[in-house]
Design an enzyme around this catalytic site. Structure first.
Site, mmCIF file in Angstrom:
data_model
loop_
_atom_site.group_PDB
_atom_site.id
_atom_site.type_symbol
_atom_site.label_atom_id
_atom_site.label_comp_id
_atom_site.label_asym_id
_atom_site.label_seq_id
_atom_site.Cartn_x
_atom_site.Cartn_y
_atom_site.Cartn_z
ATOM 1 N N LYS A 36 -2.096 -8.480 9.964
ATOM 2 C CA LYS A 36 -1.007 -8.315 10.938
ATOM 3 C C LYS A 36 -0.649 -6.833 11.124
ATOM 4 O O LYS A 36 -0.524 -6.347 12.252
ATOM 5 C CB LYS A 36 0.246 -9.069 10.449
ATOM 6 C CG LYS A 36 1.411 -9.055 11.417
ATOM 7 C CD LYS A 36 2.753 -9.303 10.721
ATOM 8 C CE LYS A 36 3.173 -8.092 9.890
ATOM 9 N NZ LYS A 36 4.580 -8.111 9.445
ATOM 10 N N LYS A 85 5.638 3.635 9.699
ATOM 11 C CA LYS A 85 5.431 2.576 8.703
ATOM 12 C C LYS A 85 4.045 1.956 8.858
ATOM 13 O O LYS A 85 3.305 1.794 7.877
ATOM 14 C CB LYS A 85 6.505 1.495 8.863
ATOM 15 C CG LYS A 85 6.264 0.215 8.077
ATOM 16 C CD LYS A 85 6.291 0.418 6.575
ATOM 17 C CE LYS A 85 5.948 -0.871 5.836
ATOM 18 N NZ LYS A 85 5.877 -0.703 4.385
ATOM 19 N N THR A 100 8.656 -4.793 8.990
ATOM 20 C CA THR A 100 7.477 -4.158 9.568
ATOM 21 C C THR A 100 7.108 -4.944 10.816
ATOM 22 O O THR A 100 6.520 -6.018 10.745
ATOM 23 C CB THR A 100 6.310 -4.171 8.560
ATOM 24 O OG1 THR A 100 6.720 -3.483 7.382
ATOM 25 C CG2 THR A 100 5.084 -3.472 9.140
#
Lengths: 292, 292, 292, 292
Positions: free
Chosen positions: C239, C170, C94
């Site tokens: 994040k 994602k 990711t």
């Protein structure tokens, strides 16, 4: 003193001129050289590379953003390669906290010195030496350049021995201004839809509790819905809010109004606002209210 | 003129005293009668019911909220039942737009007249006749009471022939103040965590772009984290933001900063803030940042 | 096929094992070599550098963040230097949209091929080959690695010929999950303060409109206020929200709920939440409500 | 049992029919009498006043909002005046917590009984007796009406002895649905601007982590940008979010996502959205992103 000045935009030109007026020996550099001519006619030497403007006791940088500053500092024949040991880089651009820290480190490794000295004020204040300087760095370094700082502004505030603190204060100031714009925009959308004249409303505000020039300045732009020409363009406003949020992230300080402002700027830019003044975010509230 | 005054709190006492000073014939009413004594010693007549204070040419109301005002207006021997045809209800409380509209209607049906005249300023300004009056209503009605309005404040702004517009302007003012508090709180959380002294930071702000007294006043409270005693208590702050949001809902004007302020006030009150000054919402940013 | 696998964390270990199970010839690399042993015992070859794991037909990367991925790709003896022309880098981490674009460009210049193939699912699903793969890239490239993608998950979605589109999908997924957490946290704070049992409330939700496992999973964590051990740590949650916001900035898409989530994560981390599960942001609403 | 049913809208008609099917003796009332005919043909008695529908063992109310319910309860020949001691008012409307409390009190003073029993589900589920009933009130009261509740839905959840708790749970449910809409709208604005097909994106979501029908239902409306006809009109959505926020204010629970949703609904309605489905708020993110 023998001082360089890199970046002759709306702000930098006035600041460099005031250094000349104060009797300093000034060497200027600008990427597009045409801007150097006006300064040359006032007595400045013209450098052809950033490095050539960085060979004196100190050098100011006043550039648009991190990338522009990084370029003049780190390029071949750039500032970092040319500055003498003990000489001072006075960084006045509105830049990220991260870059300010990096510059302090990199100059330190070369035995060069660094202060952050961003300024508050618009181009006319810069021309008139009426801007305010917010300076941070080691106290002996600040002392050594105080005649330079005093020459460009009406007052210098020394606020920390950590250079990046000055950058945070500068960013917080732009955050507060953008908040004034957004809140005035919301209030005007409300009273406007209630049938109150926006100029009269502004007079109530500025005659009573909100006497600061900033309410008058931005309130008038909002009441007139006059967002061109851009005194400070919307993409620069977004940049500064992003930098404030990045500083907040680094320090773990949530800033919910800044988050809201960021979304406003993105909305503005996504709908054709690139060339508008940043105060145009204050017009979005009326648009959401179906009144613009 | 022969004028009544209902509501002798921190603001009302000063306003009533200034009406006496200006030579008017004043009859005062307060729910707790003790507060009437000071005014009586200055020459006021004391009424035992709201109705008895409402038999002159005009009557001011200056009460804490909608409910208190509704009570004095609609009770038996209340204001509505006692006011003469043609006499004027001058409503200075910070109340909802909905109630202001309802009062205008109800007085109209009785051939009575109504103006909304909320004020800006704190108790010391009310005592010194230095408050600002924001008035709205029919122009002949406003003219007929202008000597009264001029007696209580330093300036009267006439902003609309719709009374409720004055209430919206008042609510918008408190919204703007609360925004200043919240944004200063966020900015101070940020610079504070960066190691900048908050008082020094405030001096930078107030010496440069943010010279309005409001930044100084609330900034000092925030820098000192001194939220007691409450000059204006947090629950009243929440009330005014709720009223601004309600006005926005009625007019279909989204006010995202007001939404955020509402959540701040709820957080404050849910965590023991009932007796704090409303500026205490500005301390929540530091708490979220783990720095308070 | 002859395939490398770089990054043997909770997710990567299971994925690599499933490639072995499907009969592929797998070479694994992990920075801390101990993690390679379990795979070696299942038949994997162990590489001592990222480059040595990148000499086959394709190589997966499954790493914690941009920096970790950049390191394995760009280091001496790294992935970029070792991958054969025509071989495929399958990037399942990711990561940011910006890095995904950069990788596509850099591989292209080396005549190497690149697909982004991030996955949905938790470690147990990875171990069971039950994760979902969201893949984007040129169609012939995707075709050539489809046996590998099919081996690690239960289904592969091909969504664009632009690799970074898969990364955005994602990131949007994690944004949607965090939204579920925050909204459940707010709802539970409300009903909890009204005296409703949180587990019973969750049963109402999951039995009626909110049957997706995600409501059950996170709702149970919230009802139990059980935020340790961290299945997915709060800093990783921050994040991913940052990356979603960065993608939004690049594309000029304001994401107000993501902005709010970012502030929640910062609040959590500023108050000691580094080791908590990201679902702990859902506990902040109760804290703000004075009920936690 | 002998039961009345007041309010034969999309939901109420189906519920009343299911009471008939279960063998109860049902008397219906609707303000516009035409709607009673269909029920009469299935065996219902038709009342001409709310009071006439309130003379049995229990009476359901299923109305649009607080005002409609207050009218049938408090009017002359209304529910309150007609209900026998010991008989039960089953209040299924989505109403405010404040009104639910007031009804409990007022019925108590008349020795009548009260349960709040709002439902989850759309009209087709009501017709099929597939809705879910969330009931709260004294346990013996709930027991006495459980055959009625079981007749209209597939399952009854008993969640508190405080009736208003059921109303809060219902409001929280609509808040959660609106959150799904808004977050899907933001996510689709993001992936859409990245070039991903919205229907394909939705398939990824619903095949993986977001399998609840609610994601499918609202995601399809958003992908199609099909907001008419309104299954549940935007003004009703705003009403429910307002009621959730009011419950939060009463209990001092800040609900930041609900605040954001409120602003979205106001924006929608201020720009001509009165006749759109409430899912249209999910289209605003794309509009802000300049992509709609």
């Amino acid at each position: 003193m023998n001082v360089g000045f890199i970046g002759l935009g709306h702000m930098g030109s006035g600041m460099a001129a005031n250094l000349l007026k104060a009797g300093h020996d000034v060497t200027v550099y600008n990427r597009t050289h045409a801007k150097s001519d006006a300064l040359a006619s006032k007595g400045a030497k013209v450098a052809l590379t950033p490095g050539d403007a960085s060979k004196g006791d100190a050098v100011f940088t006043m550039l648009a953003n991190d990338r522009a500053l990084e370029e003049v500092v780190y390029q071949d024949h750039g500032l970092l390669a040319s500055l003498k040991p003990g000489a001072v880089h006075i960084s006045s651009s509105t830049i990220s906290v991260a870059l300010s820290k990096k510059l302090a480190d990199d100059h330190g490794r070369q035995d060069q010195r660094y202060v952050a000295a961003p300024v508050f004020g618009r181009p006319d204040a810069a021309a008139a030496a009426k801007i305010f300087v917010v300076a941070a760095g080691k106290s002996d370094t600040l002392n050594s350049v105080s005649p330079l700082l005093d020459a460009v502004g009406q007052r210098t505030f020394t606020i920390s021995d950590q250079p990046e603190a000055a950058n945070i204060v500068k960013l917080s100031g732009n955050f507060l201004i953008a908040t004034v714009i957004e809140s005035l925009g919301e209030a005007m959308a409300l009273v406007g839809k209630a049938g109150v004249d926006k100029h009269q409303y502004l007079e109530v505000l500025t005659s009573t509790l909100f006497g600061a020039p900033i309410y008058k300045t931005y309130g008038t732009l909002l009441a007139d819905a006059k967002f061109q020409p851009a005194g400070f363009a919307a993409p620069l406003g977004l940049k500064d809010i992003e930098l404030a949020l990045a500083a907040g992230q680094e320090l773990r300080v949530p800033l919910p109004i800044a988050s809201l402002l960021r979304d406003r700027f993105l909305t503005l830019l996504a709908n054709g606002g690139d060339n508008l003044d940043w105060s145009a975010i204050g017009g979005l509230a009326a648009k959401d209210a179906g009144a613009a």
